[in-house]
Design an enzyme around this catalytic site. Structure first.
Site, PDB file in Angstrom:
ATOM      1  N   CYS A   2       3.085  22.612  21.691  1.00  0.00           N
ATOM      2  CA  CYS A   2       3.509  23.756  22.495  1.00  0.00           C
ATOM      3  C   CYS A   2       4.591  23.376  23.511  1.00  0.00           C
ATOM      4  CB  CYS A   2       2.325  24.310  23.267  1.00  0.00           C
ATOM      5  SG  CYS A   2       0.950  24.745  22.224  1.00  0.00           S
ATOM      6  N   ARG A  27       9.637  19.744  18.869  1.00  0.00           N
ATOM      7  CA  ARG A  27       8.272  19.286  19.135  1.00  0.00           C
ATOM      8  C   ARG A  27       7.274  19.824  18.122  1.00  0.00           C
ATOM      9  NH1 ARG A  27       7.829  17.699  24.847  1.00  0.00           N
ATOM     10  NH2 ARG A  27       5.625  18.130  24.734  1.00  0.00           N
ATOM     11  N   TRP A  76       1.856  25.860  19.159  1.00  0.00           N
ATOM     12  CA  TRP A  76       1.360  25.082  18.019  1.00  0.00           C
ATOM     13  C   TRP A  76      -0.126  25.391  17.948  1.00  0.00           C
ATOM     14  CZ3 TRP A  76      -1.791  20.553  17.289  1.00  0.00           C
ATOM     15  CH2 TRP A  76      -1.597  19.901  16.074  1.00  0.00           C
ATOM     16  N   ASN A 101       0.080  25.194  27.931  1.00  0.00           N
ATOM     17  CA  ASN A 101      -0.013  24.061  27.002  1.00  0.00           C
ATOM     18  C   ASN A 101      -1.320  23.346  27.300  1.00  0.00           C
ATOM     19  OD1 ASN A 101       2.533  24.652  26.154  1.00  0.00           O
ATOM     20  ND2 ASN A 101       3.473  22.732  26.833  1.00  0.00           N
ATOM     21  N   GLY A 102      -1.984  22.861  26.272  1.00  0.00           N
ATOM     22  CA  GLY A 102      -3.245  22.141  26.482  1.00  0.00           C
ATOM     23  C   GLY A 102      -4.387  22.900  25.829  1.00  0.00           C
ATOM     24  N   GLU A 482       3.898   2.146   7.974  1.00  0.00           N
ATOM     25  CA  GLU A 482       4.865   3.036   8.626  1.00  0.00           C
ATOM     26  C   GLU A 482       5.756   3.719   7.579  1.00  0.00           C
ATOM     27  OE1 GLU A 482       5.210   4.364  11.386  1.00  0.00           O
ATOM     28  OE2 GLU A 482       7.308   4.953  11.467  1.00  0.00           O
ATOM     29  N   LYS A 486       6.040   7.737   7.050  1.00  0.00           N
ATOM     30  CA  LYS A 486       7.307   8.491   7.036  1.00  0.00           C
ATOM     31  C   LYS A 486       7.353   9.398   5.810  1.00  0.00           C
ATOM     32  CE  LYS A 486       8.189   8.115  10.154  1.00  0.00           C
ATOM     33  NZ  LYS A 486       7.625   7.566  11.281  1.00  0.00           N
ATOM     34  N   GLU A 489       4.810  12.309   5.999  1.00  0.00           N
ATOM     35  CA  GLU A 489       5.140  13.267   7.063  1.00  0.00           C
ATOM     36  C   GLU A 489       6.208  14.264   6.629  1.00  0.00           C
ATOM     37  OE1 GLU A 489       4.842  11.409  11.509  1.00  0.00           O
ATOM     38  OE2 GLU A 489       6.287  10.443  10.199  1.00  0.00           O
ATOM     39  N   HIS A 505      -8.878  -4.843  -5.111  1.00  0.00           N
ATOM     40  CA  HIS A 505     -10.187  -4.385  -4.644  1.00  0.00           C
ATOM     41  C   HIS A 505     -10.302  -2.864  -4.663  1.00  0.00           C
ATOM     42  CE1 HIS A 505     -11.250  -8.421  -3.630  1.00  0.00           C
ATOM     43  NE2 HIS A 505     -10.172  -8.552  -2.869  1.00  0.00           N
ATOM     44  N   LYS A 604       6.003  16.724  17.627  1.00  0.00           N
ATOM     45  CA  LYS A 604       6.649  15.501  18.097  1.00  0.00           C
ATOM     46  C   LYS A 604       5.798  14.802  19.150  1.00  0.00           C
ATOM     47  CE  LYS A 604       9.981  12.589  18.517  1.00  0.00           C
ATOM     48  NZ  LYS A 604       9.992  11.613  17.415  1.00  0.00           N
TER      49      LYS A 604
END
Ligand code: G6P
Length: 609
Positions: A2, A27, A76, A101-102, A482, A486, A489, A505, A604
Site C-alpha cells: 500500500c 511497490r 495491496w 497502510n498496515g 536467488e 527472480k 517472481e 536425494h 516492493k
C-alpha cells in the site's frame, strides 16, 4: 504494498496526488483511490478504482476532484478482495476520510462494537473501523487530533494513517506505528507520503515521523506530538538522491535499467569506503571498531532477496573471519525462542529498511543480549537504520522493479566489506588482495552484461516450460536460490533451487526433457563435484543450461547450452554470477509478456506482516 499520498496547499492538489500514486506504483498494489475536499461544494468527494493508477486517472477524467486538500492511496489487498468498495480512502458519514497502510489486528472486535452502535460497513477491510472510530469521537465533541489519538490507542497492529475532516479543511493529520510515513515540507504547502519518492516532484525536504508520532499539518505549519502527547521537534532532512534516478530512461523496464546500473552501483558502494587497500571501519558508525572487537558470532536476519544475500555472507564470514554465522528469514526468527550467545552481532539486511518482519525481528532481538545491531540498507533514514547501532548504506539508488537486482549485488559488496572488517580481527592477511578484487568487480560486471544477446536467446527455451530447477554449490547455492526467485517472481514459472549435492536425494526424480536445469558453476573447489552432479542430469534426459567459465571444460550440445563467463576470483563469483541469472529471468518474463516491473501479487516493500 500500500502507498499513501496526501497534500494541503494553496493550489489544486489532485494532479500532485495522482503523480505521487504513480511514483508508488512500483511497490505493488491492486486498487487505487483519492478523496479531496472541494471548497466550492464544501464536501469531501472521492473516486476509487480497481486495477492500475491509470484506471483511477481515467476515473478522475470523468469525475475530476479539484481541491486544495486531499489524500490518496494504492491498496495491496490483505482484508477483502481488490474491489472498489475495499479501496481507500474510507469515509465515515461523508465527514472523515482516511487512508491506511498496515494491518489492524483487533478490527473484528472493534467492528462488532461499532455495529452494535449502529455503524454500517461497506467494505471488508480492517481499515474501515478506524474511520468510524475517528468519526464517533469527533461526533461526540473531541477535536480531530484528540479523536485520532483516542482511536489509535484502541488499535493493535501496524498503521500509517492520514486523516482529513470535511468540517476542518485547514488541516490534515498523520500518525504512524509500525508503518513508515514522511512529511514532505514545501513552501506554504505540505505533503505526506509513505515513501519520499512519491513527493520528489514537489519537495526534497522531509520529516521522517517516528513511532507513535502524530502530526497536525496545515498549509504553513507542521506540529508534531510524540507518542506520549509531548511536543516533538523532528529534524527536516534533505533527501539524498542516490545513484540512479527514478525513471526508466532509455530502458524498456526499470528492472533492465537496474540490472545495467550494477557496474556503477558497485563502484558506488566502494566509494569512500576504502583507503590504501583497507576497508575503513568508521563507515559503519563512530563506535564501530570497539563493537567489532568484541564480535564472537554473527546472526543475520532478512527477507526475500536480502535473505539470499545473507546466506552468501555466511560463507564469507565463516571462511574469512573464522567466526560462526547464522542466517534466518525474519518471519521465522521473530517468532522462535531464539538463544543469543554472548558476543553476537545482529545484522539485518534490507533494501527498503521498512520490511515489517525484519523490523520486528530487530525489535525482538533488542530485548535480548546481542552485542550490537548493524543494518545493511539502501534507504538512509529508514526505520531499520534509525533503530540500529551501526549501519552501512548500499548506495544503490532507488530500486523500482519489484524483483530486486542491483540492491542484491550492492548488498553482497557491503557484506563483503563487513566480512573483511571481521576477518581483520582473525589475522586475515589478504585484505589488500580482496580489496583489489572488489575494485575490479565493476569492469567484470560490464563483461557479463555484454553476454546479454546470448542470454536473451537462451531465454527462448524457457517460455513454454512450467518448472525449472536451479543448481549450485557452496557460495553459489544461494546465488542459484536467488536466480530461481527472480524467475518465479517475474515469469511465474515454478523455479526451485537445490544444492547440487542434494539432487540425488529427491529432485532427480523430476528430471526429464520438460524441466530445464540451470546450473551455476564457476571455477571453485566444488566444480568437479558439481560437474559430476550434472552428468547425473544428462544421463536422465534432462536439458542443462550452464553458466560457467573456461575451467569447466564442457562442450555444448543438444542437451547442454553453455554461457561462458569471464574468469573471476572464486570469492567474487556470487556477485558476478547473479547477473546472468537476473538477465535470464528478465528475458523469459519479457517473452512471456508479464508485467516485469510489477509482477502480480507481489510488493516492493512489504510493510505488513
Ligand atoms: C519483498 C520484495 C523483495 C525483497 C523483500 C525484502 O518481498 O518483493 O524484492 O527482497 O521484500 O525486502 P527488503 O526491502 O527488506 O530488502
Amino acid at each position: 504494498m500500500c502507498g499513501i499520498v496526501g497534500a494541503i496547499a494553496g493550489r489544486n492538489i489532485s494532479a500532485i496526488l495522482l503523480e505521487g500514486l504513480k511514483r508508488l506504483e512500483y511497490r505493488g498494489y491492486d486498487s487505487a483511490g483519492m478523496a479531496v475536499y472541494s471548497a466550492e461544494t464544501e464536501l469531501l468527494d472521492h473516486v476509487k478504482r480497481v486495477g492500475k493508477v491509470a484506471e483511477l486517472e481515467a476515473g478522475l477524467e470523468e469525475h475530476p476532484l479539484p481541491g486544495h486538500l486531499g489524500i490518496a492511496h494504492t491498496r495491496w489487498a490483505t482484508h477483502g478482495k481488490p474491489e472498489a468498495r475495499n479501496a481507500h480512502p474510507h469515509l465515515s458519514s461523508d465527514r472523515i476520510a482516511i487512508v491506511h497502510n498496515g494491518i489492524i489486528e483487533n478490527y473484528v472486535a472493534l467492528k462488532e462494537e461499532l455495529i452494535a452502535e449502529g455503524y454500517t460497513f461497506i467494505s471488508d477491510t480492517d481499515t474501515e473501523v478506524v474511520t468510524h472510530l475517528i468519526y464517533r469521537a469527533v461526533a461526540k465533541g473531541s477535536s480531530l487530533e484528540q479523536a485520532l489519538r483516542e482511536t489509535v490507542e484502541r488499535l493493535e497492529g501496524a498503521y500509517a494513517l492520514a486523516v482529513i475532516d470535511q468540517q476542518q479543511p485547514d488541516r490534515m493529520l498523520a500518525t504512524r506505528m509500525g508503518s513508515p510515513l514522511v512529511i514532505g515540507v514545501g513552501i506554504e504547502e505540505n505533503f505526506i507520503a509513505s515513501d519520499p519518492l512519491a513527493l520528489l516532484q514537489v519537495t526534497d525536504r522531509f520529516i521522517y515521523l517516528e513511532e507513535g508520532d502524530l502530526a497536525l499539518i496545515s498549509q504553513g505549519q507542521i506540529a508534531i506530538e510524540d507518542g506520549s502527547g509531548n511536543l516533538a521537534v523532528r529534524e527536516i532532512k534533505q533527501f539524498e538522491h542516490g545513484h540512479g534516478t527514478a525513471d526508466k530512461g532509455e530502458y524498456r523496464h526499470y528492472m533492465l535499467k537496474e540490472i545495467y546500473e550494477q557496474p556503477a552501483v558497485i563502484t558506488n558502494v566502494l566509494e569512500g569506503r576504502i583507503h590504501q587497500g583497507q576497508v575503513l571501519e568508521q563507515i559503519f558508525g563512530s563506535n564501530a571498531s570497539e563493537l567489532f572487537d568484541q564480535v564472537k558470532m554473527v546472526q543475520i536476519v532478512a527477507c526475500g532477496t536480502s535473505y539470499n544475500a545473507g546466506v552468501v555472507a555466511r560463507y564469507w564470514i565463516e571462511k574469512l573471519a573464522g567466526i560462526p554465522c547464522m542466517v534466518e528469514v525474519a518471519s521465522e526468527f521473530r517468532y522462535r525462542a531464539t538463544v543469543c550467545m554472548p558476543g553476537t552481532l545482529f545484522i539485518t539486511i534490507s533494501q527498503s529498511g521498512e520490511t515489517a518482519d525484519t523490523l520486528s525481528a530487530l525489535r525482538e532481538a533488542k530485548e535480548q543480549d546481542y552485542l550490537g545491531f548493524l543494518s545493511i540498507c539502501n534507504v538512509p533514514g529508514s526505520s531499520l537504520v534509525r533503530e540500529s547501532d551501526l549501519s552501512l548504506m548500499t548506495n544503490a539508488g532507488p530500486e523500482i522493479g519489484v524483483a530486486s537486482t542491483k540492491a542484491f549485488t550492492s548488498q553482497l559488496v557491503a557484506l563483503m566489506l563487513t566480512a573483511l572488517i571481521l576477518a581483520r580481527r582473525n589475522g586475515y592477511a589478504e585484505e589488500e588482495q580482496m580489496v583489489a578484487n572488489l575494485q575490479q568487480l565493476s569492469a567484470l560486471c560490464e563483461q557479463v552484461l555484454a553476454l546479454d544477446p546470448a542470454i536473451q536467446k537462451m531465454a527462448e527455451h524457457f517460455v513454454d516450460k512450467h518448472h525449472t530447477l536451479f543448481l549450485g554449490r557452496g557460495t553459489i547455492y544461494p546465488v542459484a536460490v536467488e536466480g530461481a526467485l527472480k524467475l518465479k517472481e517475474i515469469s511465474y514459472i515454478h523455479a526451485e533451487a537445490y544444492p547440487a549435492g542434494e539432487l540425488k536425494h529427491g529432485p532427480l526424480a523430476l528430471v526429464d526433457e520438460d524441466m530445464p536445469i540451470v546450473a551455476v558453476a564457476p571455477n571453485n573447489s566444488l566444480l568437479e563435484k558439481l560437474l559430476a552432479n550434472l552428468e547425473e542430469v544428462r544421463a536422465r534426459g534432462g536439458k542443462l543450461f550452464l553458466f560457467a567459465d573456461s575451467k569447466a571444460q564442457v562442450k555444448p550440445g543438444d542437451d547442454l547450452e553453455l554461457i561462458t563467463l569471464p574468469d573471476v576470483p572464486t570469492v567474487m563469483a556470487p556477485i558476478i554470477y547473479s547477473i546472468p541469472l537476473q538477465l535470464l529471468a528478465y528475458y523469459v518474463a519479457v517473452l512471456k509478456g508479464t508485467d516485469v516491473d510489477q509482477p502480480r501479487n507481489l510488493a516492493k516493500s512489504v510493510t505488513v506482516e
